[in-house]
Design a protein around this motif. Sequence first.
Motif, PDB file in Angstrom:
ATOM      1  N   ALA A   1       0.830  -1.213   0.000  1.00 33.20           N
ATOM      2  CA  ALA A   1       0.000   0.000   0.000  1.00 33.20           C
ATOM      3  C   ALA A   1       0.860   1.257   0.000  1.00 33.20           C
ATOM      4  O   ALA A   1       0.590   2.222  -0.738  1.00 33.20           O
ATOM      5  CB  ALA A   1      -0.911  -0.014   1.219  1.00 33.20           C
ATOM      6  N   LEU A   2       1.928   1.276   0.792  1.00 30.02           N
ATOM      7  CA  LEU A   2       2.768   2.466   0.859  1.00 30.02           C
ATOM      8  C   LEU A   2       3.608   2.658  -0.401  1.00 30.02           C
ATOM      9  O   LEU A   2       3.896   3.791  -0.801  1.00 30.02           O
ATOM     10  CB  LEU A   2       3.681   2.384   2.086  1.00 30.02           C
ATOM     11  N   THR A   3       3.988   1.563  -1.044  1.00 32.46           N
ATOM     12  CA  THR A   3       4.736   1.683  -2.300  1.00 32.46           C
ATOM     13  C   THR A   3       3.860   2.346  -3.368  1.00 32.46           C
ATOM     14  O   THR A   3       4.340   3.203  -4.132  1.00 32.46           O
ATOM     15  CB  THR A   3       5.206   0.295  -2.769  1.00 32.46           C
ATOM     16  N   GLU A   4       2.597   1.964  -3.413  1.00 29.43           N
ATOM     17  CA  GLU A   4       1.672   2.610  -4.352  1.00 29.43           C
ATOM     18  C   GLU A   4       1.430   4.065  -3.969  1.00 29.43           C
ATOM     19  O   GLU A   4       1.274   4.932  -4.843  1.00 29.43           O
ATOM     20  CB  GLU A   4       0.351   1.834  -4.386  1.00 29.43           C
ATOM     21  N   SER A   5       1.426   4.348  -2.673  1.00 30.42           N
ATOM     22  CA  SER A   5       1.154   5.726  -2.235  1.00 30.42           C
ATOM     23  C   SER A   5       2.293   6.672  -2.591  1.00 30.42           C
ATOM     24  O   SER A   5       2.060   7.884  -2.722  1.00 30.42           O
ATOM     25  CB  SER A   5       0.905   5.751  -0.726  1.00 30.42           C
ATOM     26  N   ILE A   6       3.513   6.145  -2.743  1.00 30.32           N
ATOM     27  CA  ILE A   6       4.624   7.020  -3.134  1.00 30.32           C
ATOM     28  C   ILE A   6       4.368   7.598  -4.518  1.00 30.32           C
ATOM     29  O   ILE A   6       4.520   8.814  -4.746  1.00 30.32           O
ATOM     30  CB  ILE A   6       5.960   6.228  -3.099  1.00 30.32           C
ATOM     31  N   GLU A   7       3.999   6.724  -5.459  1.00 31.56           N
ATOM     32  CA  GLU A   7       3.723   7.191  -6.815  1.00 31.56           C
ATOM     33  C   GLU A   7       2.528   8.140  -6.829  1.00 31.56           C
ATOM     34  O   GLU A   7       2.530   9.166  -7.533  1.00 31.56           O
ATOM     35  CB  GLU A   7       3.460   5.978  -7.725  1.00 31.56           C
ATOM     36  N   ILE A   8       1.521   7.819  -6.037  1.00 25.00           N
ATOM     37  CA  ILE A   8       0.333   8.687  -5.978  1.00 25.00           C
ATOM     38  C   ILE A   8       0.691  10.056  -5.410  1.00 25.00           C
ATOM     39  O   ILE A   8       0.276  11.103  -5.949  1.00 25.00           O
ATOM     40  CB  ILE A   8      -0.761   8.008  -5.126  1.00 25.00           C
ATOM     41  N   SER A   9       1.456  10.090  -4.336  1.00 21.21           N
ATOM     42  CA  SER A   9       1.810  11.376  -3.724  1.00 21.21           C
ATOM     43  C   SER A   9       2.680  12.206  -4.654  1.00 21.21           C
ATOM     44  O   SER A   9       2.538  13.446  -4.714  1.00 21.21           O
ATOM     45  CB  SER A   9       2.525  11.132  -2.398  1.00 21.21           C
ATOM     46  N   ASN A  10       3.579  11.567  -5.394  1.00 18.39           N
ATOM     47  CA  ASN A  10       4.419  12.312  -6.339  1.00 18.39           C
ATOM     48  C   ASN A  10       3.581  12.937  -7.447  1.00 18.39           C
ATOM     49  O   ASN A  10       3.792  14.095  -7.843  1.00 18.39           O
ATOM     50  CB  ASN A  10       5.485  11.393  -6.940  1.00 18.39           C
ATOM     51  N   ASN A  11       2.619  12.164  -7.971  1.00 14.81           N
ATOM     52  CA  ASN A  11       1.752  12.694  -9.028  1.00 14.81           C
ATOM     53  C   ASN A  11       0.901  13.851  -8.516  1.00 14.81           C
ATOM     54  O   ASN A  11       0.718  14.870  -9.213  1.00 14.81           O
ATOM     55  CB  ASN A  11       0.848  11.586  -9.579  1.00 14.81           C
ATOM     56  N   LEU A  12       0.386  13.680  -7.291  1.00 16.62           N
ATOM     57  CA  LEU A  12      -0.410  14.775  -6.723  1.00 16.62           C
ATOM     58  C   LEU A  12       0.431  16.008  -6.470  1.00 16.62           C
ATOM     59  O   LEU A  12      -0.044  17.151  -6.633  1.00 16.62           O
ATOM     60  CB  LEU A  12      -1.073  14.302  -5.420  1.00 16.62           C
ATOM     61  N   PHE A  13       1.679  15.802  -6.058  1.00 18.00           N
ATOM     62  CA  PHE A  13       2.555  16.943  -5.788  1.00 18.00           C
ATOM     63  C   PHE A  13       2.877  17.691  -7.081  1.00 18.00           C
ATOM     64  O   PHE A  13       2.922  18.942  -7.103  1.00 18.00           O
ATOM     65  CB  PHE A  13       3.837  16.451  -5.112  1.00 18.00           C
ATOM     66  N   ARG A  14       3.100  16.933  -8.177  1.00 14.47           N
ATOM     67  CA  ARG A  14       3.401  17.592  -9.462  1.00 14.47           C
ATOM     68  C   ARG A  14       2.221  18.429  -9.959  1.00 14.47           C
ATOM     69  O   ARG A  14       2.408  19.482 -10.584  1.00 14.47           O
ATOM     70  CB  ARG A  14       3.747  16.532 -10.516  1.00 14.47           C
TER      71      ARG A  14
END
Length: 491
Positions: free
Chosen positions: A432-445
């Motif tokens: 779950a946290l590995t997927e959240s890294i990609e999600i948080s990066n996309n949201l930050f961009r």
Amino acid sequence: LIKMKKSKRRPMIRMKKYIIYKYMGVAVMAFSFSACTLPTLIDKSVNTTVPASYNHSQDKTNKSEVKWREYFTDPNLVALIDSALNNNQELNITMQEIEIARNEVQERKGEYLPFVGVGGGLGVDKVGRYTRNGALEANNEIMHGKEFPEPLGDFMLGAYANWEVDIWHKLRNAKKGAYTRYLASVDGRNFMVTNLIAEIANSYYELLALDNQLAIVKQNIEIQSNALRIVKLQKQAARVTELAVRRFEAQVLDTRSLQFGIQQQIIETENRINFLAGRYPQAITRNSEGFSSLVYDSFQTGVPSQLLQNRPDIRQAELELAAARLDIKVAKARFYPSVGISAGLGFQAFNPVYLLNTPESLLYSLGGDVAGPLINRNAIKATYINANAKQIQAIYNYERTILNAYIEVVNQLSNIKNLKSSYDLKALQVEALTESIEISNNLFRSARADYMEVLLTQRDALETRFELIETKMRQMNARVNIYRALGGGWK
């Protein structure tokens, strides 16, 4: 006159015999009284009962019966264990202690066998004229006209023997006690082998876990460095402030610092294995790539009663108890009289020319003695009571060893069960946290998430992956420890 002298001697002979028999009777009564007044000892029975099972299973299949070469399948780990069993200094010290115990058995065995020796001697003797012997020699020359040899030589050659008759089995029990302790030292060595194999295996799996954690750190450094570059570009575009840049930069530095800490742990773990293997620091050959995919197979524990035969430390405690019981018998025998026999046979003459002339130069002796404690037996009593106290100590130690072995097995069984559940949950958390890294990066961009959310997500993901690797290591350690707790590894 001759008849009168003989008749006068007979009452004297009868009187001497009466005196001898009287004092012999007194001595026998004294020895009997001495033996009958032994100190009262404290009696304690041994409790070796264990529960019928560990988990309500009566299956007697026991994985600890498997030899360690078959239990550990990693060839690199097998090579390390082989090296340790040959070169470990502590194990080699124990081997010498076993050799000492074996020699003590031979020493005790020789004590109840006759001691036979040979010897020879020579010398000269010149006595003064105005001494008793000098006057007798001069008188002999005057009366018989034969000159007495001067100086007088003395040449002797012969054999002698001493033997303590082991009536009360004091010496034989001492020999049995030494032999029992020798067997206990062998089981002590086996227990050390079990612990040595377990320690090397646990350290090896710890080394594999550290390699995987180091690989995770390096991956995170790369991910965080890419995120730092993106943040710097966003700052140039005035989308974030310098604060965000500094926070990302601080996280990269913190992760790099963590990398060096893990590298130091790897060096120390490698050297711990090298020390156990009895060699100077060198790289440990290993394959760390498949550590996360190692499968923990099922383990048959058998029944608790099998611990009494499988665990070397339990057998060692049992043998030490048997030796302590023999020590009581040895201490008790010291209250009784000892019987000794001595004999000698040889030749003696004043001139070596006559040394082998028989029967003139022949000499022999045969004697026996009986001696036993009568007054002031405090030292013997203290030894006897101490032997009993040491026996009680050995009983408690035996019971404690059995209890400790059972608790170790129960703890490891519970540990295996809980670690399996923990690992399954940790694996889901990492996913779950590995997927959240990609999600948080996309949201930050896309400016839909704060940079702090990205930082916290990366930190949580790193910590969780670390915990997953550590849980896998603890699983493998539990596999090693349950094998050791059941008494495996020394065969």
